[in-house]
Design a protein around this motif. Structure first.
Motif, mmCIF file in Angstrom:
data_model
loop_
_atom_site.group_PDB
_atom_site.id
_atom_site.type_symbol
_atom_site.label_atom_id
_atom_site.label_comp_id
_atom_site.label_asym_id
_atom_site.label_seq_id
_atom_site.Cartn_x
_atom_site.Cartn_y
_atom_site.Cartn_z
ATOM 1 N N GLU A 313 110.525 44.160 38.683
ATOM 2 C CA GLU A 313 109.293 43.221 39.304
ATOM 3 C C GLU A 313 108.898 44.397 40.120
ATOM 4 N N THR A 314 110.418 44.577 41.128
ATOM 5 C CA THR A 314 109.382 45.809 42.612
ATOM 6 C C THR A 314 108.402 47.083 41.969
ATOM 7 N N LEU A 316 106.852 47.371 39.269
ATOM 8 C CA LEU A 316 105.922 47.230 38.805
ATOM 9 C C LEU A 316 104.718 46.646 40.024
ATOM 10 N N ALA A 317 104.824 45.979 40.907
ATOM 11 C CA ALA A 317 104.317 45.465 42.176
ATOM 12 C C ALA A 317 103.833 46.541 42.921
ATOM 13 N N GLU A 318 104.143 47.874 42.945
ATOM 14 C CA GLU A 318 104.356 49.391 43.629
ATOM 15 C C GLU A 318 102.841 49.657 42.800
ATOM 16 N N ASN A 319 103.526 49.641 41.892
ATOM 17 C CA ASN A 319 102.287 50.892 40.932
ATOM 18 C C ASN A 319 101.522 52.054 41.505
#
Length: 382
Positions: A313-314, A316-319
């Motif tokens: 999840e992290t 993906l959030a950092e992109n």
């Protein structure tokens, strides 16, 4: 105090290595383990004791199915847990191989041991890591090498040198080392410390490598050059590498400018050490230093641990703008693109996924400059 600090620094990697040993030994006992409804306690990796593993300890992030502390009553669940445990043991064996690589560039404190007699020039050197072998060749001390580790494969001349064993303590023995009658042993901090007392008892001098940055590599090369009687060659080689590094950093628009707009355009990088569980590199890692020297920004630079376990999840959030995958992992670019939700990331949408030579990135030696150069080219790709 020093042993305690070392234990804290290496706890994550010891979990991988000793967990592998534990899984191998206990695989035949799975039926009794699960039938007796033994629950494996949830805790952090750092709870593992040095050289001792009373039980497997999983981080809370694993949850189900890696935590067999739930629903052990039914036969179906029992079979499911056996299958899960078997798969996990396979993953641990794979992770053990990765841990050997990681230990070569783990975050360590500045070396605390070195030769006291600088007049001594060794003539029979044992090199216990690929990085130290490359440093010995780089400073011109290759003719003084008696034997190297099995993993030493560069430069090509190392193939003809006698081999002393693998990189870890399980495949190394004092008897094998002594058989080459060495007068100097090149160790790696956190991996070969168990040999120190025995080497001292046999009056064999040693050096402990603990480089966690490119500047540390330069310092180590200078020290090894002086110890082996090749100070001039070492100085020339370090100067050449420093000039090459300056050329790389000067050519980067991010590194050559300190203004806010330039920093804002700095590309973010996700380096995947492993994916089961996800593991990346933190601020104290050797890889983080390479990313920064190349002009990139590590998305996990805010984490102090050298090689922390992170959540999907992290990521993906950092992109991230760039995704780097070690070639030795066997993971393909297509498999990255097919991961659930990853198609929304910039790196995937713009085809900025790269398979990189982790030998360059993992070895704190003279070829680290090549790693910076290769990464800088990737970062400058529009």
């Amino acid at each position: 105090m020093q042993n305690k600090k070392l234990s804290e620094q290496m706890s994550g990697f010891k979990f991988l290595f000793f967990g592998w040993l534990f899984a191998s030994q206990k695989k035949r006992e799975m039926h009794s383990i699960f039938s007796s409804r033994v629950c494996i306690a949830n805790s952090r990796f750092s709870g593992l004791r040095y050289r001792y593993i009373p039980s497997l300890r999983f981080g809370t992030g694993f949850a189900s199915p890696y935590n067999p502390c739930h629903s052990l009553n039914s036969k179906a669940n029992l079979q499911k847990q056996k299958k899960t445990f078997s798969q996990f043991s396979v993953n641990l064996q794979k992770l053990a191989l990765i841990s050997f690589i990681l230990l070569m560039f783990c975050s360590c404190q500045k070396k605390t041991e070195t030769l006291k007699n600088t007049d001594f020039i060794p003539q029979s050197i044992i090199s216990l890591s690929p990085a130290s072998t490359e440093i010995l060749f780089a400073v011109g001390a290759q003719n003084q090498i008696a034997a190297v580790s099995d993993l030493s494969d560069y430069p090509p001349e190392t193939k003809s040198l006698p081999k002393v064993g693998g990189f870890d303590g399980k495949t190394l023995s004092l008897e094998t080392i002594l058989s080459f009658k060495p007068d100097f042993v090149y160790l790696t901090d956190g991996m070969h410390n168990f040999l120190i007392e025995q080497l001292e008892q046999n009056n064999i001098k040693y050096y402990i490598s603990s480089s966690s940055s490119i500047n540390d590599i330069f310092s180590e090369m200078m020290e090894i050059g002086k110890i082996t009687g090749h100070q001039a060659e070492a100085e020339n080689k370090v100067t050449l590498l420093q000039n090459q590094l300056h050329e790389i950093t000067d050519s980067s628009s991010v590194n050559s400018s300190a203004n806010a707009d330039s920093k804002a355009k700095q590309k973010t990088v996700y380096y995947e050490v492993w994916n089961a569980p996800y593991m990346s590199c933190g601020s104290s890692s050797f890889i983080n230093d390479i990313i920064e020297k190349a002009g990139g920004k590590n998305i996990f630079a805010n984490l102090q641990d050298a090689y922390p376990i992170v959540s999907e999840e992290t990521i993906l959030a950092e992109n991230p703008d760039i995704i780097l995958i070690p070639q030795s992992s066997g993971i393909s670019i297509d498999s990255i693109k097919s991961r659930n939700g990853w198609n929304k990331m910039q790196a995937v949408q713009k085809n900025q996924i790269y398979l990189v030579d982790d030998n360059l990135l993992s070895r704190p030696g003279p070829r680290a400059i090549n790693a910076v150069q290769n990464l800088a080219k990737i970062l400058n790709t529009q």
